[in-house]
Design an enzyme around this catalytic site. Structure first.
Site, mmCIF file in Angstrom:
data_model
loop_
_atom_site.group_PDB
_atom_site.id
_atom_site.type_symbol
_atom_site.label_atom_id
_atom_site.label_comp_id
_atom_site.label_asym_id
_atom_site.label_seq_id
_atom_site.Cartn_x
_atom_site.Cartn_y
_atom_site.Cartn_z
ATOM 1 N N SER A 1 -16.407 -7.259 11.691
ATOM 2 C CA SER A 1 -15.923 -6.445 12.808
ATOM 3 C C SER A 1 -16.777 -5.192 13.026
ATOM 4 C CB SER A 1 -14.457 -6.106 12.572
ATOM 5 O OG SER A 1 -13.917 -5.484 13.677
ATOM 6 N N ASP B 1 -17.236 -3.329 19.620
ATOM 7 C CA ASP B 1 -17.565 -3.404 18.192
ATOM 8 C C ASP B 1 -18.298 -4.725 17.912
ATOM 9 O OD1 ASP B 1 -15.360 -5.078 18.502
ATOM 10 O OD2 ASP B 1 -14.616 -4.707 16.476
ATOM 11 N N ASP C 1 -17.661 -7.710 16.737
ATOM 12 C CA ASP C 1 -17.158 -9.022 17.146
ATOM 13 C C ASP C 1 -16.461 -8.984 18.504
ATOM 14 O OD1 ASP C 1 -15.087 -7.531 16.001
ATOM 15 O OD2 ASP C 1 -13.954 -9.309 15.425
ATOM 16 N N ASP D 1 -13.926 -7.676 19.874
ATOM 17 C CA ASP D 1 -12.489 -7.715 20.181
ATOM 18 C C ASP D 1 -11.968 -6.351 20.611
ATOM 19 O OD1 ASP D 1 -12.724 -6.707 17.589
ATOM 20 O OD2 ASP D 1 -11.003 -7.806 16.800
HETATM 21 MG MG MG Z 1 -13.463 -6.164 15.717
#
Ligand code: MG
Length: 453
Positions: A98, A240, A242, A244
């Site tokens: 992440s 960020d 990844d 999300d």
């Molecule tokens: Mg993330």
């Protein structure tokens, strides 16, 4: 002692120090054993250097237990979650750390409906992992398949869901700071497909994150703030590793906290229909302000995506999110989707004919603070209990996760960290003077109680 790698949401650690290729192999065995033979598993990963090695070993583990593997590629967590049910997968794994520094990596596990494993499921997986008691079959390498073009397919789905022609007509200029993460493959392309003029920033996929740290917090976002101002862009979006989470920079170059993006997403998603919003105890009042505008109710959850999703399902909530810029949309996917949030906000700007700043001005401004106080792990629980004893009984309190004290003009959250030896203080108020008062009060309360344990 070996550091425990199972946290509150999957497994995470420093690659080749805490998290080894072998760990991924064993986790593949454990997951395949947990789900059962013949199950289809979708695997996604972020841009980190160690993803390839971890993926190879994870796949070996999975096929050794009789699972079929579908490689989704570098797709970002929102896309993995979105496509797990749509491609009839029985589960999934996202290889990502992440927003953590480049040395880290991790694995998050997903259910067939695209929701992340709940803590109880992680515990069951952990048990199988440590038992080393795995299903075993002769691995079949023809059980590894690749699914291509998911980014394109996702863009088509977004276009079908929102009024992209309104966005196109508005002719927005958007700075997309991909932070060298998964967003590089999707966010600029989506914005272009929505008819925006895109100014990309840090859009070379690179797991060493040379341009900026992966966490989209204000101290890491000076470049995008500058660029939005210089180019007179209508919006900036920063994500960020990844993808999300998404935070937004307004048309004057000012960073907006993630809970303001969450609040605007609630407004956009629930306008003219109302519904239920799941927020967390660490998220600002601005979400309640947005809820009032659209006649929605707000429920408070424990911090963290699995808990938000659990509460959304239980209460049939339309939307859930938290202050870090992660928002979950029912009917879309059960993961935080910073990419969809940005599309939704652009649609709102176009339809209401308002700048991002003007949209933001529909909602009150607040002062917020975050403070960390060092506290040994073994003292956290008793400290929280002793603090709670000092709070008057008739005080408006939420005690599901730490202690949130609600006042008529603000709130205070006292919450032990789940991962570090610290006790967190968060507060929000309408004025600078009041936030200072709350900060002083909270620091004194925590320190005095800690010193008298
Ligand atoms: Mg993330």
């Amino acid at each position: 002692m070996v550091k425990k790698i199972f946290g509150t949401f999957g497994v995470r650690g420093i690659f080749n120090k805490e998290l080894f290729p072998e760990t991924a192999n064993l986790l593949g065995h454990a997951l395949g054993t947990y789900l059962g033979k013949g199950k289809k598993i979708g695997i996604g990963h972020d841009t980190r250097v160690s993803c390839d090695e971890l993926q190879v070993e994870l796949i070996k583990g999975l096929i050794s237990t009789g699972c079929e593997v579908y490689k989704f590629g570098c797709v970002g967590t929102p896309l993995l979650s979105f496509f797990i049910p749509r491609k009839n997968m029985d589960g999934g794994v996202m290889i990502t750390a992440s927003h953590n520094p480049k040395e880290y990596n991790g694995l998050k596990f997903w259910n067939a409906d695209g929701s992340g494993f709940r803590m109880e499921q992680d515990r069951e997986l952990e048990k199988i992992y440590y038992s080393r008691s795995f299903n075993a079959v002769k691995p079949k390498y023809n059980k590894i398949k690749t699914i291509e073009n998911l980014n394109t397919e996702y863009i088509q789905n977004v276009k079908a869901k929102i009024d992209w022609e309104a966005i196109k007509k508005a002719n927005f200029t958007v700075v997309a700071d991909c932070g060298h993460g998964c967003a590089c493959y999707i966010t600029p392309q989506l914005l272009q497909a929505l008819g925006c003029n895109v100014i990309p920033l840090f859009n070379e996929p690179d797991g060493t994150f040379p341009g900026r740290s992966s966490e989209p917090i204000e101290e890491n976002l000076s470049e995008i703030k500058k660029l939005v101002k210089e180019t007179s862009a209508d919006l900036g979006v920063a994500q960020d590793g990844d993808a999300d989470r998404a935070v937004h920079i307004d048309n004057e170059g000012f960073y907006q906290m993630g809970d303001r993006s969450f609040a605007l997403a609630c407004y956009a998603f629930l306008k003219n229909r109302g519904g239920t919003i799941v927020s967390t105890v660490s998220t600002g009042t601005v979400v309640e302000d947005a809820a009032k505008l659209v006649n929605a109710r707000v429920l408070y959850s424990i911090v963290g995506e699995p808990k938000i999703v659990e509460m959304m399902k239980k209460n049939n909530a339309e939307i859930g999110g938290e202050e870090n810029g992660g928002v979950i949309y029912k009917g879309w996917s059960y993961a935080r989707d910073g990419i969809f949030t940005t599309a939704l906000i652009l649609e709102l700007m176009a339809k209401e004919n308002k700048s991002f700043k003007e949209l933001n001005e529909m909602l009150p401004q607040y002062e917020q603070i975050k403070v960390k106080i060092p506290c040994p792990n073994d003292k956290k629980e008793i400290l929280l209990k002793k603090i709670e004893e000092k709070i008057p009984k008739d005080q408006d309190l939420i005690t599901i996760d730490g202690l949130r004290i609600n006042y008529s003009d603000g709130w205070l959250l006292l919450r032990p960290s789940g991962t570090e030896p610290i006790f967190r203080i968060m507060a929000e108020a309408k004025t600078k003077q009041r936030i200072q008062e709350l900060e002083e009060f909270a620091k004194k309360l925590v320190n005095d109680t800690l010193n008298n344990l």
